[in-house]
Enzyme design. Structure first.
Site, PDB file in Angstrom:
ATOM      1  N   LYS A  76       0.848  -1.193   0.000  1.00  0.00           N
ATOM      2  CA  LYS A  76       0.000   0.000   0.000  1.00  0.00           C
ATOM      3  C   LYS A  76       0.885   1.245   0.000  1.00  0.00           C
ATOM      4  O   LYS A  76       1.945   1.252   0.653  1.00  0.00           O
ATOM      5  CB  LYS A  76      -0.891  -0.045   1.248  1.00  0.00           C
ATOM      6  CG  LYS A  76      -1.941   1.041   1.322  1.00  0.00           C
ATOM      7  CD  LYS A  76      -2.830   0.816   2.556  1.00  0.00           C
ATOM      8  CE  LYS A  76      -3.897   1.863   2.723  1.00  0.00           C
ATOM      9  NZ  LYS A  76      -4.757   1.608   3.899  1.00  0.00           N
ATOM     10  N   SER A 166      -9.603   1.321   3.296  1.00  0.00           N
ATOM     11  CA  SER A 166      -8.882   2.121   2.332  1.00  0.00           C
ATOM     12  C   SER A 166      -7.797   1.369   1.547  1.00  0.00           C
ATOM     13  O   SER A 166      -7.229   1.930   0.612  1.00  0.00           O
ATOM     14  CB  SER A 166      -8.222   3.295   3.054  1.00  0.00           C
ATOM     15  OG  SER A 166      -7.270   2.830   3.997  1.00  0.00           O
ATOM     16  N   SER A 190      -9.386  -1.092   7.474  1.00  0.00           N
ATOM     17  CA  SER A 190      -8.968  -0.855   6.088  1.00  0.00           C
ATOM     18  C   SER A 190      -8.351  -2.021   5.349  1.00  0.00           C
ATOM     19  O   SER A 190      -8.176  -1.945   4.135  1.00  0.00           O
ATOM     20  CB  SER A 190      -8.011   0.332   6.031  1.00  0.00           C
ATOM     21  OG  SER A 190      -8.765   1.507   5.924  1.00  0.00           O
TER      22      SER A 190
HETATM   23  N1  GLN Z   1     -12.659   3.854   7.296  1.00  0.00           N
HETATM   24  C1  GLN Z   1     -11.906   4.206   8.450  1.00  0.00           C
HETATM   25  C2  GLN Z   1     -11.486   5.642   8.382  1.00  0.00           C
HETATM   26  O1  GLN Z   1     -11.733   6.269   7.386  1.00  0.00           O
HETATM   27  C3  GLN Z   1     -10.742   3.272   8.644  1.00  0.00           C
HETATM   28  C4  GLN Z   1      -9.539   3.642   7.873  1.00  0.00           C
HETATM   29  C5  GLN Z   1      -8.393   2.710   8.048  1.00  0.00           C
HETATM   30  O2  GLN Z   1      -8.508   1.628   8.631  1.00  0.00           O
HETATM   31  N2  GLN Z   1      -7.262   3.133   7.554  1.00  0.00           N
HETATM   32  O3  GLN Z   1     -10.934   6.154   9.313  1.00  0.00           O
END
Ligand code: GLN
Length: 521
Positions: A76, A166, A190
């Protein structure tokens, strides 16, 4: 060849059926053919081939570095990679090239694994759709399966489903067979969220088991590197390589046990599976609920104890996460000021104007919104009311888990997401921020409590899209969790080894994204 497990690839190398260079070329070719998914921000073609050649020499001399020698992997784009751009899918860092590797990346390279490239994501890992990055959204490979296309009727250009996020690029890279494994980051779900929606496996390890050194922080007290792969045993192999103390991250803990292959015949008769009643959340689809019940029944019939349990503070986790996330974001993002890292505005008539215009130009509205909220929660007059209270709620949420595990429950079985993947069109029509928050209802509690959690694909929905279930375990019981996850995997017969949605037709598809910014700013 591309659909083999890590163990099978290693065997194929040893038997001379394929060489690391040939395999690397196959993956690079596949990356080219699946460009329309927009899974990669950077493909490291030249370096990948060089690493594969070095691996080939080691293997031909019979001295592989370990179980991952010659295995293609993706990372990532929020993990630092030496001399390779690390953008966090943000305009702020679009030309940033770190001088060092994140510890987890270095450990994979030290094992001889071959880096294929950096994957697309939501900007700074804020989001649950992989639609909010400056290089455009990631498309879910399952949008291209015949089942989905038959019921959709529309062309793949106008009707496709999101990957979740994400770490959507990492999940799509593994699902579309361009890499055998990928690193994601998991702060509130994520890695598990996109893995569930793309039909692959993801582990969010116990907090501290994997080093965060070189992972560009979102919420330091919750971030963990996550592992995405196509089978539970592959995840275990990677965890074995990555886990353990790192002198560069003072929150790491020693690995509780060496991790080799998981037992093929794990006996579930001695385990107790908890079904948390609060996870019957509003918005849970009937199909996901049916899969949850089906797997709970499988456990019961195999002789496991299945118990309904209560985690009474679950309902507060979304709000609690939101407050704590924004406060840590406000502090973490302060380093991006146009002086030290990344983008610098040309409007620099004063220091203050330089700061504000740099940040206005460099961040999208999601990031800016969280910085604003975080600073509001931390104001002198608000601090007790928001930040301190959220910390207390976090403790209550962690205590819920502690009590349930102390009462004899070994693992909790829950859905990973509310539904299968949403159409991009629908996802963006609704308020994405609200949607994003709701999507994480089953995943965020494990981050708040620092517990290990794994998502396993269990079935396809009527639309032909993957549905995943999640297991959550006590801290540092990652291995046991993976044993139980593999037990599920062996019984559900999930068809992710087909062509993972990248049919011949979609390989010829020409609607590729251009590698230029499509920022939501
Ligand atoms: N969807 C969550 C956020 O926007 C989790 C993001 C993540 O785990 N990086 O904070």
């Amino acid at each position: 060849m591309l659909s083999l497990t890590l163990k099978e690839v290693s065997l194929a190398f040893r038997e001379g059926k394929i060489s690391p260079t040939e395999l690397c070329k196959k993956c690079l070719n596949r990356i080219k053919k699946t460009q329309h998914l927009n899974a990669f921000i950077t493909v490291t073609e030249e370096l990948s081939l060089k690493q594969a050649q070095q691996s080939e020499i080691r293997l031909s001399q019979g001295v592989p570095k370990g179980p991952l020698d010659g295995i293609p992997f993706a990372v990532k784009d929020n993990f630092c990679t030496e001399n390779i751009k690390t953008t966090c899918a943000s305009k702020m860092l679009k030309d940033y090239t770190p001088p060092y590797n994140a510890t987890v990346v270095q450990k994979l390279l030290d094992q001889g694994a071959v880096l294929m490239g950096k994957t697309n994501m939501d900007e700074f890992a804020m989001g649950s759709g992989s639609i909010d990055g400056t290089f455009g959204p990631v498309r879910n490979p399952w949008s291209y399966t015949s089942t989905y296309r038959a019921q959709s009727g529309a062309s793949p250009d106008s009707d496709w489903v999101v990957t979740g996020g994400s770490s959507g690029g990492s999940a799509a890279a593994v699902a579309s067979l361009t890499s055998y494994l990928a690193l994601g980051s998991d702060t509130g779900g994520s890695t598990r969220n996109p893995a569930a929606l793309c039909g692959v496996v993801a582990l969010k390890p116990s907090y501290g088991l994997l080093s965060r050194h070189g992972l560009i922080p979102l919420v330091n007290s919750m971030d963990v590197p996550g592992i995405i792969a196509r089978s539970v045993n592959d995840v275990a192999t990677v965890l074995g390589v990555l886990q353990g103390l790192d002198i560069k991250d003072s929150t790491t803990v020693p690995a509780p046990a060496a991790l080799t292959d998981l037992p093929e015949d794990f006996d579930v008769r001695n385990i107790c599976v908890g079904i948390p009643k609060e996870y019957h959340a509003p918005g849970l689809s009937e199909e996901t609920l049916a899969q949850w019940s089906r797997v709970a029944d499988l456990f019961e019939r195999a002789g496991a104890r299945v118990e309904r349990v209560s985690l009474p503070h679950t309902q507060h986790s979304i709000v609690c996460y939101h407050v704590l996330c924004c406060t840590e974001v406000a502090s973490n993002m302060a380093r991006f000021d146009g002086l030290e890292y990344g983008h610098r505005s040309k409007t620099d008539i004063s220091t203050e104007v330089l700061y504000s215009s740099t940040r206005h130009e460099g961040f999208n509205d999601v990031v800016r919104g969280r910085i604003l909220s975080g600073n509001y929660f931390l104001l002198k007059q608000n601090y007790q009311h928001y930040f301190v209270k959220a910390q207390k709620v976090r403790r209550l949420i962690a205590d819920d888990f502690r009590q349930v595990f102390a009462s004899g429950v070994d693992v909790l079985l829950t859905p990973t997401t509310l539904t299968d993947a949403a159409r991009y069109h629908d996802f963006t029509q609704e308020d994405n921020r609200t949607r994003s928050a709701q999507e994480d209802v089953f995943t965020q509690p494990a981050n708040l409590a620092g517990l290990p959690a794994v998502s396993v694909p269990v079935a396809l929905s009527r639309r032909g899209l993957p549905i995943g279930l999640q297991l959550i375990g006590p801290a540092l019981e990652d291995k046991k969790l993976l044993c139980v996850a593999q037990w599920i995997e062996q019984r559900v017969d999930f068809p992710f080894m087909s062509d993972c949605g990248v049919s011949q037709e979609s390989l010829n598809h020409t609607g590729m994204f251009k590698r230029e910014e499509t920022s939501a700013v």
